[in-house]
Design a protein around this motif. Structure first.
Motif, short mmCIF file in Angstrom:
data_model
loop_
_atom_site.label_atom_id
_atom_site.label_comp_id
_atom_site.label_asym_id
_atom_site.label_seq_id
_atom_site.Cartn_x
_atom_site.Cartn_y
_atom_site.Cartn_z
N ASP A 49 0.84 -1.18 0.00
CA ASP A 49 0.00 0.00 0.00
C ASP A 49 0.89 1.26 0.00
OD1 ASP A 49 -2.99 0.78 0.56
OD2 ASP A 49 -1.73 2.13 1.74
N GLY A 50 0.57 2.19 -0.89
CA GLY A 50 1.37 3.41 -1.01
C GLY A 50 1.57 4.11 0.32
N ASP A 51 0.49 4.27 1.05
CA ASP A 51 0.55 4.94 2.35
C ASP A 51 1.55 4.26 3.28
OD1 ASP A 51 -0.93 7.17 2.46
OD2 ASP A 51 -2.76 6.22 3.20
N GLN A 52 1.52 2.92 3.31
CA GLN A 52 2.41 2.18 4.21
C GLN A 52 3.86 2.25 3.76
OE1 GLN A 52 0.80 -1.77 4.59
NE2 GLN A 52 -0.40 -1.19 6.37
N LEU A 53 4.07 2.08 2.45
CA LEU A 53 5.45 2.13 1.95
C LEU A 53 6.07 3.49 2.23
CD1 LEU A 53 5.23 0.34 -1.54
CD2 LEU A 53 6.03 -0.59 0.62
N ARG A 54 5.23 4.52 2.17
CA ARG A 54 5.74 5.88 2.39
C ARG A 54 6.09 6.13 3.87
NH1 ARG A 54 5.37 9.85 -1.28
NH2 ARG A 54 4.60 9.33 -3.37
N GLN A 55 5.67 5.23 4.75
CA GLN A 55 6.06 5.39 6.17
C GLN A 55 7.44 4.77 6.44
OE1 GLN A 55 2.83 3.88 8.59
NE2 GLN A 55 1.40 5.15 7.43
N ASP A 60 11.63 8.91 2.45
CA ASP A 60 12.43 10.06 1.99
C ASP A 60 11.79 10.74 0.77
OD1 ASP A 60 12.96 7.56 0.70
OD2 ASP A 60 14.66 8.48 -0.33
N LEU A 61 10.65 10.22 0.31
CA LEU A 61 10.07 10.72 -0.94
C LEU A 61 8.82 11.56 -0.71
CD1 LEU A 61 10.43 7.42 -3.01
CD2 LEU A 61 11.95 9.42 -3.06
N GLY A 62 8.63 12.56 -1.58
CA GLY A 62 7.43 13.39 -1.52
C GLY A 62 6.52 13.11 -2.71
N SER A 64 6.43 15.05 -5.75
CA SER A 64 6.81 15.60 -7.06
C SER A 64 6.71 14.43 -8.05
CB SER A 64 8.24 16.13 -7.03
OG SER A 64 9.14 15.05 -6.84
N GLU A 65 6.70 14.77 -9.34
CA GLU A 65 6.61 13.71 -10.36
C GLU A 65 7.80 12.75 -10.24
OE1 GLU A 65 5.19 15.32 -14.10
OE2 GLU A 65 6.09 13.57 -15.08
N GLN A 66 8.96 13.33 -10.00
CA GLN A 66 10.19 12.52 -9.90
C GLN A 66 10.13 11.59 -8.67
OE1 GLN A 66 13.52 15.09 -9.47
NE2 GLN A 66 14.92 13.76 -10.59
N ASP A 67 9.69 12.12 -7.55
CA ASP A 67 9.61 11.31 -6.34
C ASP A 67 8.57 10.21 -6.48
OD1 ASP A 67 11.58 12.78 -5.18
OD2 ASP A 67 10.41 13.43 -3.45
N ARG A 68 7.45 10.54 -7.13
CA ARG A 68 6.42 9.50 -7.33
C ARG A 68 6.99 8.38 -8.19
NH1 ARG A 68 0.67 11.61 -6.48
NH2 ARG A 68 0.89 13.83 -6.09
N GLN A 69 7.76 8.76 -9.21
CA GLN A 69 8.34 7.76 -10.10
C GLN A 69 9.29 6.83 -9.32
OE1 GLN A 69 9.12 9.25 -13.86
NE2 GLN A 69 9.98 7.34 -14.65
N GLU A 70 10.10 7.40 -8.46
CA GLU A 70 11.03 6.61 -7.64
C GLU A 70 10.26 5.73 -6.65
OE1 GLU A 70 13.96 5.68 -7.74
OE2 GLU A 70 14.40 5.00 -5.70
N ASN A 71 9.21 6.29 -6.10
CA ASN A 71 8.34 5.55 -5.19
C ASN A 71 7.79 4.29 -5.88
OD1 ASN A 71 6.62 5.27 -2.86
ND2 ASN A 71 4.95 6.22 -4.00
#
Ligand code: PPS
Ligand code: ADP
Length: 185
Positions: A49-55, A60-62, A64-71
């Motif tokens: 889940d995006g929310d969980q991975l982002r925790q 370290d990612l926000g 922006s288009e670039q950060d979403r791509q890395e995510n």
């Protein structure tokens, strides 16, 4: 060769179901319900889940288009590992850009990839607003919010579209579970 990569030592078949859609469209809800249904059928699955991975992995990612791509790139790598271990991997991430989704499709082409469009009108997602983020985006408290001031490009070639604006959670889940089983057999 393709077949071998998707089957673990015990013969479990893996695949990656990549759910894309606006915030509040129902990606997480459907993945959690589907996990339960697949478990009842003896099929091993895991939700990314995006929310969980982002925790954790992606903290370290926000947005922006670039950060979403890395995510998304990181999530795809994790998904490939689980699929190779024989899991049905359910990915619940907005994945707003077509080009990024196409790159993921290419990366996971030997991992039983399918793109699922969780299709719910923006107005309804905003009305549901399960995390209160649309309200914050409208007031300017949250920026670059998908659907408000960041773009969401609808899929043109999804393998399955779930119309979560017009269906109950049960019907969407049933449709999705049937798709996963067809995909595995
Ligand atoms: N600016 C902005 N835009 C979009 N989403 C935001 C934002 N800020 C926080 N959130 C919350 O983060 C979740 C989306 O994370 P994802 O990793 O799925 O997004 S992406 O695929 O990298 O675009 C998303 O979760 P879902 O509502 O489950 O989609 C939001 O809860
Ligand atoms: N058919 C449906 N499928 C999925 N969610 C639905 C459906 N109908 C209503 N909902 C509701 O919409 C909301 C979706 O939230 P969530 O699953 O967190 O979305 P997302 O993960 O896409 O941001 C939940 O409150 C859920 O109960």
């Amino acid at each position: 060769m393709k077949e071998l990569r998707m089957v673990d030592a015990d013969g479990h078949r893996g695949c990656v179901m990549w759910l894309t859609g606006l915030p509040g469209a129902g990606k997480t809800t459907i993945c959690r319900q589907t996990e339960r249904e697949l478990g009842r059928l003896g099929i091993r699955s895991v939700t990314l889940d995006g929310d969980q991975l982002r925790q954790g992995l992606c903290r370290d990612l926000g947005y922006s288009e670039q950060d979403r791509q890395e995510n998304l790139r990181r999530a795809a790598e994790v998904a490939a590992m689980f699929a190779a271990a024989g899991f049905v991997v359910l990915v619940a991430m907005i994945s707003p850009m077509r080009q990024a989704r196409d790159q993921i499709r290419q990366r996971l082409q030997d991992d039983g990839f399918a793109e699922i469009y969780v299709d719910c009108p923006l107005a309804l997602c905003e009305q549901r607003d399960p995390k209160g983020l649309y309200r914050k985006a409208r007031s300017g408290e949250v920026r670059d919010f998908t659907g408000i001031d960041a773009v969401y490009e609808q899929p043109l070639n999804a393998d399955l579209t779930l119309k979560t604006g017009h269906q109950s959670i049960e019907v969407s889940t049933e449709e999705f579970v049937a798709f996963v089983i067809r995909h595995l057999t």
